[in-house]
Motif scaffolding. Structure first.
Motif, PDB file in Angstrom:
ATOM      1  N   MET A   1       0.763  -0.947  -0.332  1.00 15.92           N
ATOM      2  CA  MET A   1      -0.398  -0.034  -0.110  1.00 15.92           C
ATOM      3  C   MET A   1       0.998   1.612   0.190  1.00 15.92           C
ATOM      4  SD  MET A   1      -2.902   1.672  -0.090  1.00 15.92           S
ATOM      5  CE  MET A   1      -3.817   0.096   0.368  1.00 15.92           C
ATOM      6  N   SER A   2       0.715   2.150  -0.996  1.00 17.96           N
ATOM      7  CA  SER A   2       1.392   3.351  -0.934  1.00 17.96           C
ATOM      8  C   SER A   2       0.498   4.256   0.149  1.00 17.96           C
ATOM      9  CB  SER A   2       1.167   3.992  -2.992  1.00 17.96           C
ATOM     10  OG  SER A   2       1.659   2.847  -3.274  1.00 17.96           O
ATOM     11  N   PHE A  23      -7.023   5.083  -6.426  1.00 17.39           N
ATOM     12  CA  PHE A  23      -5.693   6.688  -6.964  1.00 17.39           C
ATOM     13  C   PHE A  23      -4.467   5.643  -7.413  1.00 17.39           C
ATOM     14  CE2 PHE A  23      -4.996  10.406  -4.699  1.00 17.39           C
ATOM     15  CZ  PHE A  23      -6.126  10.826  -4.442  1.00 17.39           C
ATOM     16  N   LEU A  24      -4.545   3.532  -7.062  1.00 17.18           N
ATOM     17  CA  LEU A  24      -3.640   2.775  -7.476  1.00 17.18           C
ATOM     18  C   LEU A  24      -4.769   2.182  -8.560  1.00 17.18           C
ATOM     19  CD1 LEU A  24      -2.966   1.012  -3.749  1.00 17.18           C
ATOM     20  CD2 LEU A  24      -1.618   3.418  -4.856  1.00 17.18           C
ATOM     21  N   GLU A  25      -6.131   2.430  -8.756  1.00 15.24           N
ATOM     22  CA  GLU A  25      -6.469   1.576  -9.440  1.00 15.24           C
ATOM     23  C   GLU A  25      -6.731   2.547 -10.532  1.00 15.24           C
ATOM     24  OE1 GLU A  25     -10.317   1.296  -7.316  1.00 15.24           O
ATOM     25  OE2 GLU A  25      -9.580  -0.682  -6.649  1.00 15.24           O
ATOM     26  N   LEU A 109      -4.375  12.485 -13.068  1.00 10.08           N
ATOM     27  CA  LEU A 109      -4.348  13.432 -12.181  1.00 10.08           C
ATOM     28  C   LEU A 109      -4.188  12.126 -10.644  1.00 10.08           C
ATOM     29  CD1 LEU A 109      -3.651  15.345  -9.888  1.00 10.08           C
ATOM     30  CD2 LEU A 109      -5.868  15.897 -10.308  1.00 10.08           C
ATOM     31  N   LEU A 110      -4.770  11.506 -10.232  1.00  7.43           N
ATOM     32  CA  LEU A 110      -4.867   9.818  -9.268  1.00  7.43           C
ATOM     33  C   LEU A 110      -3.162   8.824  -9.401  1.00  7.43           C
ATOM     34  CD1 LEU A 110      -8.843   9.215  -8.662  1.00  7.43           C
ATOM     35  CD2 LEU A 110      -7.184  10.946  -8.033  1.00  7.43           C
ATOM     36  N   ALA A 114      -0.503   8.719  -7.773  1.00  4.69           N
ATOM     37  CA  ALA A 114      -0.333   7.479  -7.275  1.00  4.69           C
ATOM     38  C   ALA A 114       1.492   7.190  -7.008  1.00  4.69           C
ATOM     39  CB  ALA A 114      -1.063   6.173  -6.949  1.00  4.69           C
ATOM     40  N   GLU A 115       1.431   7.809  -8.347  1.00  6.10           N
ATOM     41  CA  GLU A 115       3.423   7.488  -8.466  1.00  6.10           C
ATOM     42  C   GLU A 115       4.070   8.087  -7.904  1.00  6.10           C
ATOM     43  OE1 GLU A 115       4.607   5.430 -11.401  1.00  6.10           O
ATOM     44  OE2 GLU A 115       3.235   4.229 -11.182  1.00  6.10           O
TER      45      GLU A 115
END
Length: 204
Positions: A1-2, A23-25, A109-110, A114-115
């Motif tokens: 998990m970030s 965000f990760l999806e 943006l998400l 996330a990156e």
């Protein structure tokens, strides 16, 4: 998990905030499409050449049709002549716009955020403010952050903070409504006010 790094008022590490699953999806292709559209919109579209009908002169046949021993010519406006019109040259009426849906902009943006979180470059602070309005104070904030360059996101920019940040080449201060996938991806680090982060995570 970030996780995003939470900083205190001295820009020192004070904790971590979990990045929501949405965000990760978000797929990377959304960011690709948005960046392509953003850069296309920046094109000035001013290159324009004249074709043979737009070049002045050439009303008279330059030489007789026969008897000269050379190629026939009908007008000095031909692309074959120096000063003649351009064949297939650029025109200023080209449309470079590339449509990207609102949902894709949001996902871009998400994904960009996330990156940044995955690389440990997403920071959350209570407030981005330079009360003195001095550039040296804003530069000191950048030095404390320890990043090569950074995007600072503030809910509403006040005059003092704007004046402090505007001359620093390695950072860019924007308001919440200006935040987009391109800017978030373009800078090495992103520093977001807590209020902006809460809006980002609660929406949708």
């Amino acid at each position: 998990m970030s996780t995003a790094v939470v900083l205190n008022e001295n820009l020192e590490r004070a904790g971590e905030a979990e990045v929501p699953a949405k965000f990760l999806e978000a797929g990377a292709h959304n960011l690709y499409l948005y960046v392509k559209s953003y850069q296309a919109a920046l094109r000035s579209n001013t290159a324009h050449s004249k074709n043979r009908s737009a070049v002045s002169g050439g009303g008279k046949k330059p030489w007789a049709q026969k008897g000269r021993g050379g190629a026939r010519a009908g007008s000095i406006r031909s692309p074959l002549f120096v000063g003649g019109g351009a064949a297939f040259g650029p025109k200023a009426n080209r449309n470079y716009d590339q449509k990207v849906n609102k949902k894709q902009k949001r996902l871009a943006l998400l994904h960009a955020l996330a990156e940044k979180a995955a690389n440990g470059k997403l920071y959350i602070v209570d407030s981005v403010e330079v009360a003195s309005g001095k550039t040296k104070d804003a530069a000191a904030m950048m030095n404390k952050l320890g990043e090569r360059d950074a995007l600072w996101v503030k809910s509403l920019i006040d005059d003092k903070t704007y004046l402090a940040f505007r001359n620093l080449p390695n950072c860019y201060l924007i308001e919440e409504n200006e935040l987009n996938g391109y800017l978030a991806a373009a800078y090495r680090a992103v520093v977001i006010e807590k209020a902006v982060w809460e809006n980002l995570t609660k929406e949708g």
